[in-house]
Design an enzyme around this catalytic site. Sequence first.
Site, PDB file in Angstrom:
ATOM      1  N   CYS A  12       0.737  -1.176  -0.165  1.00  0.00           N
ATOM      2  CA  CYS A  12       0.014  -0.153   0.228  1.00  0.00           C
ATOM      3  C   CYS A  12       0.821   1.277   0.026  1.00  0.00           C
ATOM      4  CB  CYS A  12      -0.870  -0.192   1.430  1.00  0.00           C
ATOM      5  SG  CYS A  12      -1.744   1.490   1.739  1.00  0.00           S
TER       6      CYS A  12
ATOM      7  N   CYS B 212       0.150   3.797   2.836  1.00  0.00           N
ATOM      8  CA  CYS B 212       0.636   3.206   3.983  1.00  0.00           C
ATOM      9  C   CYS B 212       2.101   3.391   4.165  1.00  0.00           C
ATOM     10  CB  CYS B 212       0.563   1.813   4.063  1.00  0.00           C
ATOM     11  SG  CYS B 212      -1.340   1.074   4.104  1.00  0.00           S
TER      12      CYS B 212
END
Length: 102
Positions: free
Chosen positions: A29, A32
């Site tokens: 991600c 993230c």
Amino acid sequence: MEKLNSNDFRKNVESGEGLCLVDFSATWCGPCKMQAPVLEELEAEKGYTIYSVDVDESNDIAGQYNVNAVPSLMIFENGRLKDTLVGFHSKEALIEAMEKYK
């Protein structure tokens, strides 16, 4: 920022005392990866207890808390979920969210 597996999560978060922030994230991600340094800064500067849970490794916990998007940041107090923030958040926004429960 300590990485938790499912057992550690139950012990440190659900049975824990005090206030903590849990970052539900994934290695693949992009947002993230952008969020992680912000969380590390917060932990160092403000002394917040911050944990990381990889949704791919601990999908039972992610499912229990209905994590449908990453990053999902959840604030727990004395083992109870207090707030959920989805997506990337600035340091200032996270401080504001955490301070509501201090």
